[in-house]
Design a protein around this motif. Structure first.
Motif: not given
Length: 201
Positions: A137, A170, A176-178
């Protein structure tokens, strides 16, 4: 005669389907992949300045030096070092949340990160489902910013643009997340250091 005709027809259809699905279709996909997406079709392999393969942008690797951003842990053995090659092994541990072996590994990982002065974010403690995810992350990357900058004798604001550059958004903008691709990020830092050394000669 009727049965013979039906058997012949079934064999002919089977052969045609086999030809289409086992030979023609794979050859078309292989050709399109090699000519339209050669980088992706050949494993998204990252090379160093000398043209040596150092890993795949799709597979995580283990980095232990303070000069590098650390990847998330893996339940399979990552390859290590300058001669690192992707292992190609994928798999989760299948350990239950209360399993003593899992609890022990997580506890050791948290202790290790705290000793290093790193906030133990989830993705730095838990392995991904495949065990090979190359991303962490943005928070986990920024948590390591000071350590990497100090080890490379750089200011944090000189390293931060690299984190931003290798942050992938994403999937389709919504899923999802970066995440930051650790292999690409670490290699870019090495390349930048090499270029600065060349300029100072």
């Amino acid at each position: 005669m009727f049965i013979l005709r039906e058997i012949t027809k079934a064999i002919r259809i089977t052969l045609i389907l086999w030809l289409l699905t086992a030979i023609i279709y794979p050859l078309v996909i292989l050709t399109v992949g090699q000519f339209v997406f050669p980088y992706e079709a050949n494993g998204s392999i990252v090379q160093n300045i000398q043209g040596e393969q150092i890993g795949s942008a799709l597979i995580g690797q283990k980095f232990t030096s303070d000069r590098y951003f650390r990847s998330r842990p893996s339940v399979v053995e990552y390859s290590e070092g300058k001669e690192a090659k992707p292992t190609g092994i994928s798999g989760a541990s299948n350990l239950a949340p209360g399993n003593p072996a899992l609890m022990k590994r997580i506890s050791e990982e948290i202790t290790y990160l705290k000793d290093e002065g790193i906030q133990p974010f989830t993705d730095l403690v838990y392995a991904s489902g495949s065990g090979l995810d190359p991303h962490i992350s943005v928070k986990a990357a920024r948590e390591q910013l000071e350590r990497v900058a100090r080890a490379r004798e750089l200011r944090p604001d000189e390293v931060l643009p690299f984190i931003n550059k290798f942050t992938e958004g994403r999937f389709f903008g919504i899923f999802g997340e970066p995440g930051v691709n650790v292999l690409k990020l670490n290699y870019a830092l090495d390349l930048d250091e090499f270029n600065r050394q060349q300029q100072n000669r």
